[in-house]
Design a protein around this motif. Structure first.
Motif, short mmCIF file in Angstrom:
data_model
loop_
_atom_site.label_atom_id
_atom_site.label_comp_id
_atom_site.label_asym_id
_atom_site.label_seq_id
_atom_site.Cartn_x
_atom_site.Cartn_y
_atom_site.Cartn_z
N ALA A 325 -5.57 -0.83 8.51
CA ALA A 325 -4.61 0.07 9.15
C ALA A 325 -4.90 0.20 10.64
CB ALA A 325 -4.64 1.45 8.49
N ASP A 452 4.07 0.31 12.89
CA ASP A 452 3.98 0.84 11.54
C ASP A 452 2.68 0.39 10.90
OD1 ASP A 452 6.24 0.77 8.62
OD2 ASP A 452 4.69 2.17 9.23
N GLN A 453 2.28 1.04 9.81
CA GLN A 453 1.13 0.61 9.04
C GLN A 453 1.51 0.65 7.56
OE1 GLN A 453 0.75 3.68 10.89
NE2 GLN A 453 0.63 2.39 12.70
N MET A 454 0.86 -0.21 6.81
CA MET A 454 1.22 -0.33 5.39
C MET A 454 0.68 0.82 4.55
SD MET A 454 1.23 -4.15 3.88
CE MET A 454 -0.47 -4.07 3.50
N ILE A 455 -0.48 1.34 4.96
CA ILE A 455 -1.15 2.31 4.09
C ILE A 455 -1.55 3.52 4.92
CG2 ILE A 455 -3.47 1.37 4.42
CD1 ILE A 455 -3.99 1.81 1.46
N PRO A 456 -1.42 4.74 4.38
CA PRO A 456 -1.85 5.91 5.15
C PRO A 456 -3.35 5.87 5.41
CG PRO A 456 -0.56 6.54 3.20
CD PRO A 456 -0.88 5.09 3.06
N TYR A 457 -3.76 6.42 6.54
CA TYR A 457 -5.15 6.28 6.96
C TYR A 457 -5.55 7.41 7.89
CZ TYR A 457 -3.12 4.71 11.38
OH TYR A 457 -2.40 4.63 12.57
N LYS A 476 5.17 8.49 7.68
CA LYS A 476 5.92 8.12 6.48
C LYS A 476 5.67 9.06 5.30
CE LYS A 476 4.85 3.70 6.00
NZ LYS A 476 4.88 2.22 6.07
N SER A 504 14.68 2.38 11.91
CA SER A 504 13.78 1.61 11.04
C SER A 504 14.47 1.12 9.77
CB SER A 504 12.57 2.46 10.66
OG SER A 504 12.97 3.60 9.95
N GLU A 697 -2.35 8.56 -1.27
CA GLU A 697 -3.04 7.55 -2.09
C GLU A 697 -1.99 6.64 -2.68
OE1 GLU A 697 -6.37 7.78 -2.48
OE2 GLU A 697 -6.83 9.83 -1.92
N ASP A 747 7.92 6.12 -1.65
CA ASP A 747 8.45 6.28 -0.30
C ASP A 747 8.26 5.01 0.56
OD1 ASP A 747 7.41 8.97 1.95
OD2 ASP A 747 7.80 6.91 2.45
N ASP A 750 10.07 1.53 -1.28
CA ASP A 750 11.50 1.61 -1.57
C ASP A 750 11.82 1.33 -3.03
OD1 ASP A 750 12.42 0.13 1.64
OD2 ASP A 750 11.78 2.16 1.10
N ASP A 774 16.39 2.98 0.94
CA ASP A 774 15.22 3.24 1.78
C ASP A 774 14.60 4.61 1.59
OD1 ASP A 774 16.35 1.42 4.76
OD2 ASP A 774 15.67 0.77 2.79
N MET A 775 13.31 4.59 1.33
CA MET A 775 12.47 5.78 1.31
C MET A 775 12.88 6.80 0.25
SD MET A 775 10.89 7.54 4.60
CE MET A 775 10.05 9.09 4.49
N LEU A 794 16.00 7.87 3.87
CA LEU A 794 16.53 7.20 5.06
C LEU A 794 17.92 6.63 4.85
CD1 LEU A 794 13.56 5.31 6.74
CD2 LEU A 794 14.75 7.35 7.51
#
Lengths: 1055, 364
Positions: A325, A452-457, A476, A504, A697, A747, A750, A774-775, A794
């Motif tokens: 991330a 953007d990032q793929m995973i929360p961090y 997100k 987006s 997570e 989220d 999708d 989306d989302m 979205l």
């Protein structure tokens, strides 16, 4: 010889003697203890259960309060050698017995962009005979990182530090051990107040050069690089062979010639990282291990020596943090190795020395010639200054806080405005949980977008904004968190929003077209409302009104020039003061009470916001607020309860905890870590197990609450995807009334995941995943558990999902009827209609479930968010609707005449969510803390008691005053599905007449399917993608039972 | 007459000697190899050139949620690096098909590698994919990154292309090193278009391990609670696990079985025979950090004589240790709470069978 030396180093480390002392009472300085001496000790610390390594450094996934691991180490008392003493003006008096004394004075200064940095004032050195002034080796400007204090083993250091408020403090240290250590300010460490103390050994150090471990003399180093890893940015500095220091600022290019001997010092001031350098490998000091990647966090420093391009040659070699991330968030730079003799230079990165257009004044003289010189001396990068730093916080209205202050005065703290081009820099330093930093909107074609990032961090981000226009960033997981940057083209009048803007979702917004303009206006309006609490709607008082503060500045939108205030307020009517409807409660009471998460309320004894507000719906009064100051409850988001309606389970969305409190008394029962960013919560109606969507997570937590000892027990986390797949961000989940299945909207990917709890012995497996729009973020389920409605945030649509097959049945366009950005979307307990809260348009959509069309749109407040159903006295239901940026709850009656047709849906009344106060100021409601700010604001999760949703209502005891229909919504649903109803046992002829009329109306709308169609539908469903991850799909053939069910549901011909 | 016979006999003798001497290397090879027993790969007394062909294969997940990708070993040939002479074809030692982690490559310090990566047109990755390796020597032309990073050119392969990387295991490169993708750009956000991305898609299966053993052939292990020098040749199994954000992904090399690789996939059961030596190679991969524990076991912190029973590591940090199996059932786990609760753990069984059981595989 080398082995002996290494043993010595090891021995010293193992004895755990630290070279630098830490004062406990310091106001200005924290100095870090020695590194690579941490052995993993056996567990059993004071609290008995947490391993010390976990406590200190597990900053990313700790289920305890994450904040604990980020505290500065000011409580460490270990002082190995000299006692602290205030030093007078004559340092010769305090000459260390062993050698030289360094006296250094540094000063913390505020930079124009709101960050802080240390500047050297003086460095004198005394070797017992003569005095030398070393100040010339340092830059004359404040730098991030601060000045590196280099000294030799056995030297003494007298460090005078002047903090940002002007308070001076002195510390004295004698260095027994060589190594690199960090000093940092007690406040603002994450915003720039950090630097390195480099203690060079008197012996040589081992290093691997040319494939062999050799002894290296520190004085033979060509240059040294100091890199700090902070958020998701490198802050760097170069020290040449004459000890002269040069700031390199952010993500710099480090230059060296082939085979030059260089030393890297890597330190961390915030978050956890792993440092990696391409094509090089080095000896890990204190070990015989050869490595190329090293863990760095605020407690661990690292240094190593390499020959540049050793055996690999010249090239542009990447260095970066290997946390994925952080890579996505920009944490990388170049180690440029040029040919021998080429004198390859380092190039600094962008710096915060130049702030935004309307910089708040700092203790920093912008006419300082040194600054101006420094600004000119670096090629390219300084010109790209305009460095805005956003601190990510849990604080309402400033989730992306521009540390510079308000860019356009009187507007918001979440906006940065720069000229020509700029840097958007982010750091998550005031938040307890994980986030993403994701582009929502940007000028079409702008480089480096979308971000953007793929995973929360946990970390930060840095991105260069090179085209003029408007950039909107969001998280997100928590999509109401907004930050914005405007890059203005100085050659045009007015602030530039861009020629075209990209969303987006893939849509392009053209400001010259009406709907493009309207969408951008709506987005900006929401931005200015959300990020300025003065713009939230206050419904208290006799004549409430709403005054929107929008800066009156000229903006350019494509070719159009307009005034921002006019653009945003146009559609709201005249003027910027809009009268609001007075509060008026519904004429018919509800049954029981409703709990609302007033997530933005601030109370006296908590640093984090949020309370749970209880409204008695029989008299429409607020009679309790639960703040839980003893646990600093952080942004309570959604609630559910046990089947007996005694215990409220509360998620803390900007944290990682789940809390239980007693419904009747408000007393805290338990509070535990469950995983990052728990958002939505529900129980399985059959077994009372609790499921929490962990939006930080990749799964839902399954939790048991033991009533015997009032304790939670986390059983497992049910993943929403298979291992290795793209991370989902689970949100508004729901469990079917029969407790067999759970649907969770993802989220980030999708789609939705359906878990079938009955599929295997481990209690549940992914039945299938179905792509939505989306989302997807909220769900509702029909009373028979067969169909789910999923709100796509979205895309502003509802996806209709078949729970048996997972198939997408239908899609409902909310935007078509003026509803944008939907969130919570439950189905009425009798299955007749869906109520959806839409946060951008501040509107409520009522969807008829027979036709899947929107039959009514009702007005809501800005940030319209939460919906849940409660019982209405005498029969029927209320949908209780909350809004983030207002302090009232809206009560919707979806079907006032109770005929199953929701086109007569109306607002039955409104309820103020602030409590009442007596004339002496005492609250006339129960509360465990004093409300001091944002009273009643932030409404999100809603939980009515008694819980009359199908599945849960059947578990209620008989003391609740509910009608038979309310207790058995499934029968009511089935009845209303059979059209027309032969109500032969109904004596009320008027009702009869009304019933058959409305049923006729329904009949006209729907063509009853023939037997053939029904059978083929079942067959289609059974051959649909029923994917069980372990075995191939098992087709379900129509059984005799199925056929019977179909036939019984067919309409009986009208009389 | 006799004269001629003698002459021809001598001629034949000379010719035979030449042939024998010419093939002496091979003779010595086979003798040497046999002397190693069948417990490990043959060790050659000269540098070996490894010609390795790898391809990227898509692992389709029809149930939704995005596909995974894996490296597949297509061919591994060994040559004498000095003379160019063919030595061995060890392709059969690897698992067939794509695996996660990808093929575990084991070479010696001093060897060189020519790695050819192919992205097959229909079965491979939809965008440019590469191999970027750590630790071993390579020039900037074999960095496996995009041109915007390495300043030279895009060093990956689009669908249908192949690329060759050159690696040299020079002195001082001994160790366990990862290799992974550094160019594949996949779906991110809501407008998905596969292409290139400077970070790559290392998190969705495109990673594997390169082990470079040193010529000294010894390592430090904790045996009976004492740091002991052991011969690498005495290690029965190499167990190589990547600890990602949601699973342990493992591969195994069984030296008792001719260095056969077995893909163990997700959270497998790892088996070892009583009292045998095993070497664990652990890597973090992704965004999260991990705290590794093997219940009932202690081992040496690499490069030191410190005894530890837990180790914290982050993405692409490695943790390699050798120890002796004790009869019984233990559990390996990531003790970070959300990881443990999500099932990141598995059994480590030491008995007289020593059989590993693969975990769940994403290949349907």
């Amino acid at each position: 010889m080398v082995i002996m030396k290494m043993n010595n180093v090891l021995k010293n480390s193992l004895m755990g003697i630290f070279a630098v002392m830490l004062l406990t009472s310091t106001l200005t300085m924290g100095v870090q203890n020695g590194i690579n001496t941490e052995k993993i000790k056996d567990p059993i610390e004071n609290n008995g259960s947490v391993h010390p390594i976990i406590q200190m450094a597990e900053a990313s996934k700790d289920i305890e309060n994450e904040k604990a691991s980020e505290k500065p180490l000011k409580n460490l008392k270990s002082n190995p050698f000299e006692s602290n003493s205030e030093i007078g003006n004559n340092p010769k008096e305090t000459l260390s017995q062993n050698g030289t004394v360094n006296e250094v004075t540094i000063k913390a200064e505020k930079l124009p962009n709101g960050q802080y940095a240390y500047r050297i004032l003086k460095h004198m050195i005394y070797d017992g005979q003569s005095v030398e002034d070393l100040t010339e080796r340092y830059p004359k400007i404040p730098t991030i990182p601060g000045p590196s204090i280099e000294m030799t083993q056995y030297d003494s250091l007298i460090l005078h530090s002047i903090d940002e408020t002007g308070i001076k403090k002195t510390q004295k240290i004698t260095a027994q051990n060589a190594g690199t250590f960090e000093y940092y300010g007690e406040h603002y460490r994450t915003l720039g107040l950090f630097g390195a103390i480099i203690i060079n050994p008197i012996d040589k150090v081992p290093a691997q050069i040319n494939g062999k471990v050799v002894s290296v003399d520190i004085s033979s180093l060509e240059k040294q690089y100091v890199l700090f890893m902070v958020g998701s940015t490198f802050w760097g500095q170069e020290i040449d062979s004459n000890h002269n220091q040069k700031p390199l600022w952010t993500n710099p290019t480090l230059g060296a010639d082939l085979n030059q001997l260089v030393r890297f010092h890597i330190l961390g001031a915030a978050h956890q990282h792993t440092f990696h350098l391409h094509a090089h490998r080095w000896l890990d000091p204190g070990t015989t291990n050869i490595i190329d990647t090293k863990l760095i966090d605020p407690q661990s420093t690292h240094w190593f020596i390499v020959e540049a391009g050793d055996k690999v040659g010249i090239g542009t070699w990447q260095y970066h943090c290997h946390v994925f991330a952080h890579m996505e968030a920009g944490m990388m730079g170049e180690f440029k190795v040029g040919s021998a003799g080429s004198n390859t230079q380092s190039v600094s990165g962008v710096s915060p020395l130049i702030g935004g257009i309307s910089s708040v004044s700092a203790s920093f003289d912008r006419n300082d010639q040194n600054i101006i010189e420094a600004s000119k001396s670096e090629k390219g990068s300084m010109a790209q200054g305009n460095f805005i730093t956003f601190d990510i916080t849990d604080e309402p209205g400033q989730w992306f806080r521009n540390v510079e202050g308000e860019s356009l005065s009187g507007s918001t703290k979440s906006l940065g405005v720069v000229e020509s081009k700029g840097t958007a820099h982010f750091i998550m330093s005031s938040t307890n949980t994980v986030h993403t930093i994701s582009s929502l909107l940007w000028p079409t074609g702008a480089p480096n977008m979308p971000f953007d990032q793929m995973i929360p961090y946990r970390g930060g981000g840095i991105v260069q904004l090179e085209n003029p226009g408007l950039y909107l960033f969001t998280c997100k997981i928590h999509p109401y968190m907004f930050g914005a940057m405007i890059v203005d083209d100085p050659t045009t009048e007015g602030l530039d929003l861009g020629d075209k803007l990209s969303l987006s979702t893939g849509t392009t917004l053209d400001p010259t077209k009406d709907n493009g303009k309207a969408t951008i206006a709506a987005l900006l309006r929401t931005f200015f409302i959300a990020n300025n609490p003065n713009n939230w709607q206050d419904y208290s008082g006799e004549h409430p009104s709403w005054k929107l503060q929008i800066p009156e500045i000229d903006i350019n939108f494509g070719e159009e020039k307009t005034n921002l205030k006019n653009l945003l307020l146009n559609s709201l009517g005249d003027g910027d003061t809009i009268p609001l409807k007075t509060i008026s409660s519904p004429s018919k009471p509800g049954i029981g009470e409703v709990w609302i998460d007033t997530q933005f309320e601030k109370t006296a004894n908590k640093s984090k916001p949020g309370t749970a507000t209880k409204v008695n719906v029989e008299n429409w009064q607020v009679d309790r607020k639960v703040a839980l100051p003893q646990i600093n409850m952080n942004n309570p988001h959604n609630m559910w309860s046990d089947s007996q309606q005694d215990i409220i389970y509360q998620t803390q969305w900007l944290d990682n905890r789940l809390t239980a409190f007693d419904r009747h008394s408000g007393k805290l029962l338990d509070d535990i870590g469950v995983g990052d960013a728990p958002s939505q919560i529900i129980t399985n109606p059959i077994n009372d197990l609790i499921y929490v969507a962990l939006s930080g997570e990749q799964g839902d937590a399954e939790i048991k609450f033991n009533k015997e000892d009032n304790k939670f027990e986390v059983l497992r986390i049910v993943p929403m995807q298979e291992a290795g797949q793209n991370p989902t961000i689970p949100q508004g989940l729901w469990v079917t009334p029969d407790g067999r299945k759970m649907i969770t909207p993802n989220d980030s990917t999708d789609d939705i995941t359906i878990i079938d709890f009955s599929t295997n012995f481990r209690g549940g497996e992914i039945q299938n995943r179905t792509h939505t729009d989306d989302m997807p973020i909220g769900t509702g389920i029909m009373p028979d558990g067969k169909t789910a409605y999923v709100a796509n945030f979205l895309s502003s649509t509802l996806s209709v999902i078949d729970m048996d097959s997972g198939r997408l049945l239908d899609k409902i366009d909310l935007a078509d009827k003026g509803n944008v950005l939907p969130i919570q979307t439950p189905v009425s307990p009798n299955g007749q209609y869906v109520v959806t809260a839409n946060t951008l348009t501040g509107s409520i959509a009522i969807t008829d479930t027979d036709t899947n069309t929107i039959v009514k749109t009702l007005p809501c407040d800005p940030g319209c968010h939460g919906v849940n159903f409660g019982a209405k006295e005498g029969g029927g239901y209320y949908a209780y609707v909350t809004s983030k940026f207002s302090n009232r709850m809206i009560v919707v009656d979806g079907d006032p005449n109770n005929d199953g047709d929701a086109s007569d849906a109306k607002i039955a009344g409104t309820v103020l969510l602030t409590g009442k106060y007596a004339s002496d100021g005492k609250p006339m409601f129960n509360t465990d803390d004093e409300i001091i700010k944002y009273d009643g604001m932030g409404g999100q999760g809603v939980y009515p008691i008694p819980n009359i949703n199908p599945g849960w209502v059947e578990m209620l005891d008989l003391t609740w005053n509910l009608t038979q229909d309310q207790r058995d919504p499934l029968t009511s649903f089935n009845q209303l599905q059979n059209q027309p109803i032969q109500t032969s046992n109904n004596d009320d002829s008027i009702n009869n007449h009304v019933n058959s009329q409305s049923i006729q109306h329904q009949q006209d709308q729907i063509k009853p399917p023939t037997i053939e169609e029904k059978i083929s539908e079942v067959q289609q469903q059974s051959n649909g993608p029923v994917i069980n991850s372990n075995s191939p799909g098992r087709p379900v053939h129509p059984t005799l039972d199925n056929l019977n069910n179909i036939i019984s549901l067919l309409p009986v011909p009208a009389p | 007459m006799n004269y001629y016979r003698h002459f021809s006999l001598i001629l034949i003798a000379i010719l035979a000697s030449i042939i024998v001497i010419g093939n002496l290397d091979q003779v010595f090879d086979s003798i040497y190899a046999q002397n190693q027993g069948d417990s490990e790969e043959p060790v050659y007394p000269y540098p070996v050139l490894h010609k390795i062909d790898i391809s990227v294969q898509k692992i389709e997940k029809s149930g939704g949620g995005g596909d995974l990708y894996g490296y597949q070993l297509d061919q591994h040939l060994l040559f004498n690096a000095n003379t160019g002479e063919f030595l061995n074809n060890i392709t059969h030692k690897y698992s067939s098909g794509p695996t996660i982690p990808g093929p575990s490559l084991v070479i010696e310090e001093g060897d060189t590698v020519q790695l050819t990566l192919t992205n097959p047109k229909n079965t491979g990755a939809p965008g440019m994919v590469s191999v970027h390796v750590h630790g071993i020597h390579y020039s900037i032309a074999s960095d496996g990154t995009l041109g915007i990073l390495n300043g030279l050119r895009d060093e990956g392969v689009k669908p249908g292309q192949s690329i060759r990387y050159h690696w040299t295991a020079g002195p001082g490169t001994a160790g366990t090193w990862p290799y992974h993708d550094h160019t594949l750009g996949l779906s991110l956000g809501h407008s998905n278009s596969p292409g290139t991305n400077m970070n790559g898609a290392e998190t969705i299966g495109l990673f594997g391990t390169l082990v470079i053993d040193s010529h000294t052939g010894k390592t430090l292990a904790l045996i009976d609670d004492k740091p002991t020098k052991v011969d690498i040749a005495d290690i029965s199994k190499d167990v190589l696990c990547y600890v990602t954000d949601d699973a342990f992904w493992c591969d195994q090399i069984d030296y008792r079985n001719n260095a056969q690789r077995t893909a163990l996939w997700e959270n497998p059961t790892i088996g070892l025979k009583n009292d045998e030596l095993v070497r664990f190679h652990l890597y973090g991969m992704g965004t999260d950090f991990h705290i590794f524990e093997l219940t009932g076991y202690k081992w040496l912190e690499p490069g030191t004589t410190n005894v530890i029973s837990k180790k914290k590591f982050g993405p692409l940090e490695n943790h390699v240790f050798t120890f002796q199996g004790k009869n019984g059932v233990a559990e390996y786990r990531d003790t970070l709470s959300s990881h443990l609760l999500s099932g990141m753990k598995g059994e480590f069984i030491v008995d007289d069978m020593g059989l590993s059981i693969p975990g769940k595989s994403p290949i349907n």
